[in-house]
Design a protein around this motif. Structure first.
Motif, short mmCIF file in Angstrom:
data_model
loop_
_atom_site.label_atom_id
_atom_site.label_comp_id
_atom_site.label_asym_id
_atom_site.label_seq_id
_atom_site.Cartn_x
_atom_site.Cartn_y
_atom_site.Cartn_z
N PHE A 1 8.28 18.93 -3.14
CA PHE A 1 7.68 19.57 -2.00
C PHE A 1 7.93 21.27 -2.28
CE2 PHE A 1 8.98 16.26 1.72
CZ PHE A 1 7.69 15.53 1.00
N LEU A 2 6.69 21.78 -1.89
CA LEU A 2 6.83 23.21 -1.95
C LEU A 2 6.69 23.63 -0.45
CD1 LEU A 2 4.25 23.74 -4.91
CD2 LEU A 2 6.38 23.33 -5.10
N PHE A 3 7.31 24.85 0.00
CA PHE A 3 7.30 25.48 1.13
C PHE A 3 7.21 26.85 0.92
CE2 PHE A 3 9.71 21.63 2.02
CZ PHE A 3 9.27 21.41 3.22
N ASP A 4 6.08 27.56 1.65
CA ASP A 4 5.79 28.88 1.48
C ASP A 4 6.07 29.46 2.85
OD1 ASP A 4 4.97 31.51 0.63
OD2 ASP A 4 2.76 30.95 0.35
N GLU A 5 7.19 30.08 2.86
CA GLU A 5 7.77 30.86 4.16
C GLU A 5 7.27 30.11 5.35
OE1 GLU A 5 7.54 34.95 4.20
OE2 GLU A 5 7.32 35.25 2.10
N PRO A 6 7.71 28.72 5.55
CA PRO A 6 7.11 27.92 6.50
C PRO A 6 7.78 28.16 7.88
CG PRO A 6 8.71 26.72 5.54
CD PRO A 6 8.76 28.02 4.76
N LEU A 7 8.60 29.11 7.97
CA LEU A 7 9.32 29.31 9.18
C LEU A 7 9.10 30.54 9.96
CD1 LEU A 7 12.78 27.46 8.87
CD2 LEU A 7 10.64 26.42 9.62
N SER A 8 8.23 31.62 9.11
CA SER A 8 8.24 32.85 9.64
C SER A 8 7.30 33.15 10.90
CB SER A 8 7.66 33.78 8.39
OG SER A 8 6.80 33.16 7.70
N LEU B 1 15.77 12.32 1.92
CA LEU B 1 14.73 11.90 1.16
C LEU B 1 15.14 12.23 -0.26
CD1 LEU B 1 11.42 13.17 2.93
CD2 LEU B 1 12.69 10.73 2.91
N GLN B 2 16.01 13.40 -0.52
CA GLN B 2 16.48 13.71 -1.89
C GLN B 2 15.35 14.01 -2.85
OE1 GLN B 2 19.64 14.38 -2.99
NE2 GLN B 2 20.29 14.11 -0.86
N ASN B 3 14.26 14.66 -2.16
CA ASN B 3 13.42 15.08 -3.43
C ASN B 3 13.59 16.44 -3.59
OD1 ASN B 3 12.62 15.37 -0.65
ND2 ASN B 3 10.72 14.61 -0.86
N THR B 4 13.03 16.68 -4.61
CA THR B 4 13.12 18.20 -5.29
C THR B 4 12.12 19.09 -4.24
OG1 THR B 4 13.25 17.42 -7.19
CG2 THR B 4 12.85 19.78 -7.20
N VAL B 5 12.80 19.99 -3.82
CA VAL B 5 12.20 21.15 -2.98
C VAL B 5 12.36 22.59 -3.54
CG1 VAL B 5 12.08 22.28 -0.73
CG2 VAL B 5 12.65 19.71 -1.04
N ILE B 6 11.16 23.22 -3.61
CA ILE B 6 11.02 24.62 -3.92
C ILE B 6 10.55 25.47 -2.47
CG2 ILE B 6 10.19 26.47 -5.35
CD1 ILE B 6 10.03 24.48 -7.51
N TYR B 7 11.34 26.47 -1.96
CA TYR B 7 11.30 26.90 -0.66
C TYR B 7 11.43 28.29 -0.96
CZ TYR B 7 12.47 27.55 4.05
OH TYR B 7 12.29 27.86 5.62
N VAL B 8 10.20 28.99 -0.56
CA VAL B 8 9.93 30.64 -0.71
C VAL B 8 10.31 31.14 0.52
CG1 VAL B 8 8.34 32.47 -1.14
CG2 VAL B 8 8.34 30.51 -2.72
N THR B 9 11.05 32.22 0.63
CA THR B 9 11.34 32.88 1.68
C THR B 9 11.89 34.42 1.35
OG1 THR B 9 12.57 33.12 3.89
CG2 THR B 9 13.72 32.19 1.88
N HIS B 10 11.64 35.24 2.21
CA HIS B 10 12.44 36.42 2.20
C HIS B 10 13.58 36.47 3.16
CE1 HIS B 10 9.37 37.18 5.40
NE2 HIS B 10 10.41 37.53 5.89
N ASP B 11 13.83 35.54 3.97
CA ASP B 11 14.88 35.32 4.99
C ASP B 11 16.19 34.87 4.13
OD1 ASP B 11 16.84 35.14 6.89
OD2 ASP B 11 15.23 34.27 8.24
N GLN B 12 17.18 35.77 3.98
CA GLN B 12 18.28 35.32 3.12
C GLN B 12 19.16 34.37 4.24
OE1 GLN B 12 21.62 38.24 3.34
NE2 GLN B 12 20.08 39.98 3.92
#
Lengths: 304, 368
Positions: free
Chosen positions: B155-162, B183-194
């Motif tokens: 799964f790829l997430f591109d700043e999904p919560l901003s 689900l234990q799948n691999t996730v790559i999640y992009v954010t600028h929110d630490q």
């Protein structure tokens, strides 16, 4: 309870009226005068044409062009549609009407489907030389028709469609392709990139994305293009004149012949009726589609 | 489940190079957060993985498979976008279905998957609505559902919560984390929110200017930043930094801040590389590592600071005291009552445990 609310209503309205007492300012008067003049500029000729078409020639000869008909008669309309002579043929503008229709429909289907697909491909897919193609399209869109008229006649002659309604339709479609492709391309460019990216990841199929995602979002632009195309194809004169040959002349050409070739005195009431008949279809289309045109079918935007 | 590997990725936009020879490996089932300021190339990297951008050089592996030249749909991944990117003319059901019918799945299986995802995300009552009839949080759920139904491992997430408000963001954060645990799948999640990065990630990769600065667990990133950028970027308020000079005398090592008259004793510091006498360094310590005087001796060695507090910033749970040093102010976290007690005093006493100190080379910015 009911009574009180009925009594209450006018008082509320009157309060609103006293509070909203507006003064008319000078610039508003100026704008109103300009708008009224602009409206008269179009409305007065239309009024004259309309009343003249319902008069008999005896009344027309009196020369009082603003007067209402003393006896309303549909005779000129009937004559214009069925029997007026254009050159050697005397079957009114009805033949031209159907010619125009058989020109309009294929040209709409051809030009819109082709330009929409091309615009979609250019806007959302990696097309080699897309920028070069875009430039060529832009140049094509500004080349005057007269320059390519003769070669086009030769080409349609070669393919055996010269002088047929289909031939005229094809020429119309070709002439419209550059500008329509540009319009569609720019519209599809405005679709948010993330949306097309999502579609690419989900499906990646050229046709599926077109028919399921892009086409349903294009209602607005389709209506704009439809109005544009219907008006320009229906009102066209020179393409129909040069490519229509003998049997495929559109309504505008027939109208022109009819107004010029009547022997003896000019039958103004018939000319006016024929002109109105010719002008009616795009007008009707505009009134029907114009509602959507203004409404804008932008429902379901991305961020509410 | 796949491991993801970037090998020597280079990406240029015209003359400017966004990514140069970037290498990154992501293990099976990892929740990796790409963290960095805007414009650092993190979204570019994600789009490259998704196949939405082409690389100029380098390879991408998902599992054993090289995917660098595959179409996005063939890479076996799903993506959630910042703007949700729901298909506006389709119902929620249509949105979930689109990716599946494109894969020519049998219709009973499609139905089953949609029902499963809708139940998991609690959107089963919304299936016949249009995206425009949904709230921000619901749209976000649908966007996640569109990924779930595909039952891919990445799964790829591109700043999904901003685009969500603060409360909803906290809720969705927990929900996404829960989903990952389940689900234990691999996730790559992009954010600028630490905060998102620290709370959700199993691993964080901090990026700046197209370069991966550090990859590590949230604790590693927080406690042992690899360089000045990571130290400064992670943490709020950011780490205090003081310019010091190393002083080696006999067997003891210390960092001396001459203009502020502070000496940090570093005999127990875990050196990566030994510092030479007279080397210019930056000493960093986090505001929240300060201790208060409470009558008990702290276990570790400490430095006692008694300085005037310029002002306090109270945020309910915490109070940040901004302490005056001759060269600058430093931030120290204390409990609000403690701040109130010393509000009218000249100085506020705080203790800085020396084992929480970070030392960086002043020139290279690397951790020593």
């Amino acid at each position: 309870m009911n009574g009180s609310s009925i009594i209450g209503l006018p008082s509320v309205l009157s309060v609103g009226r006293t509070r909203r007492r507006r003064r008319i300012r000078p610039h508003q008067i100026a704008i109103s005068i300009f708008l009224v003049m602009a409206a008269l500029f179009f409305c007065v000729p239309i009024y004259v044409i309309l009343v003249t078409s319902f008069k008999s020639m005896n009344e027309v000869r009196l020369g009082d062009i603003f007067a209402l008909p003393q006896r309303w008669t549909f005779a000129s309309w009937k004559y214009a549609w069925f029997a007026a002579c254009s050159g050697m043929r005397c079957d009114g503008v009805s033949g031209g009407f159907f010619n125009s229709l058989f020109i309009l429909l294929p040209s709409l289907v051809l030009s819109i489907s082709l330009s929409m697909l091309t615009g979609y491909a250019m806007a959302l897919w990696d097309v080699k030389w897309a920028n070069g193609l875009l430039f060529v399209l832009f140049v094509c869109a500004v080349v005057p028709f007269q320059i390519i008229m003769y070669p086009l006649i030769k080409i349609t002659g070669f393919f055996g469609i010269y002088g047929t309604t289909f031939g005229v339709a094809v020429v119309h479609a070709i002439l419209a392709l550059p500008i329509l492709t540009l319009i569609f391309r720019n519209f599809f460019r405005s679709i948010p990139g993330e949306l097309t990216a999502a579609a690419m990841i989900d499906s990646g199929s050229f046709w599926r994305i077109f028919f399921e995602i892009v086409l349903p979002m294009s209602g607005n632009i389709l209506i704009v293009v439809l109005i544009l195309q219907i008006t320009s194809v229906w009102n066209d004169f020179i393409v129909g004149l040069t490519f229509g040959g003998h049997d495929a002349q559109p309504m505008t050409v027939i109208l022109n012949n009819l107004a010029l070739s009547d022997t003896g005195e000019n039958n103004y009431s018939v000319d006016m009726a024929a002109a109105l008949l010719t002008a009616a279809p795009p007008l009707i289309i505009y009134f029907v589609l114009g509602k959507f045109f203004v409404q804008g079918i932008t429902a379901g935007a991305l961020k509410g | 489940m796949p491991a993801v590997e970037f090998r020597n990725i280079t990406k240029k936009y015209g003359a400017s190079t966004v990514l140069e020879k970037l290498n990154l490996k992501i293990d099976d089932g990892e929740f990796l957060v790409l963290l960095g300021p805007s414009g650092c190339g993190k979204t570019t990297l994600l789009n490259i993985l998704a196949g939405l951008l082409e690389v100029d050089d380098g390879e991408i592996y998902v599992g054993e498979r090289e995917v660098s030249n595959l179409d996005p749909k063939d890479r076996g991944l799903a993506m959630v976008f910042q703007s949700y990117a729901l298909y506006p003319t389709k119902s929620v059901r249509g949105n979930l279905k689109f990716g599946l019918s494109a894969r020519k799945l049998p219709s009973d299986q499609i139905k089953q998957r949609i029902a499963w995802a809708a139940k998991l995300l609690r959107i089963d009552h919304l299936l016949d609505r249009r995206p425009s009839q949904l709230s921000g949080g619901q749209r976000q759920r649908v966007a996640i559902g569109r990924c779930l139904v595909k039952q891919v491992d990445l799964f790829l997430f591109d700043e999904p919560l901003s685009n969500l408000d603060a409360k909803l963001r906290t809720e969705m954060r927990i929900e996404i984390k829960k989903l990952h645990n389940q689900l234990q799948n691999t996730v790559i999640y992009v954010t600028h929110d630490q905060v998102e990065a620290m709370t959700m990630a199993t691993k964080i990769a901090v990026m700046n200017k197209g370069i991966i600065q550090q990859v590590g667990t949230p604790d590693e990133i927080y406690d042992f930043p690899e360089n000045l950028f990571v130290a400064d970027f992670v943490g709020s308020p950011s780490m205090n930094m003081l310019d010091c000079v190393i002083d080696r005398a006999n067997d003891s090592v210390s960092a001396v801040d001459q203009c502020d008259d502070l000496v940090f004793e570093l005999n127990d510091y875990k050196w990566r590389q030994a510092a030479t006498n007279g080397q210019k360094v930056k000493v960093g310590f986090r505001p929240e590592h300060f201790l208060q005087l409470n009558g008990m001796q702290p276990a570790a060695k400490y430095l006692r600071l008694e300085r005037r507090a310029q002002f306090f910033e109270k945020s309910g749970r915490d109070a940040i005291a901004f302490l005056d040093l001759p060269s600058r102010t430093i931030a120290a976290r204390v409990d609000p009552p403690y701040a109130d007690r010393y509000r009218h005093e000249k100085v506020i006493p705080v203790l800085l445990p020396l084992n929480k100190i970070n030392v960086f080379d002043a020139e290279s910015g690397q951790r020593l």
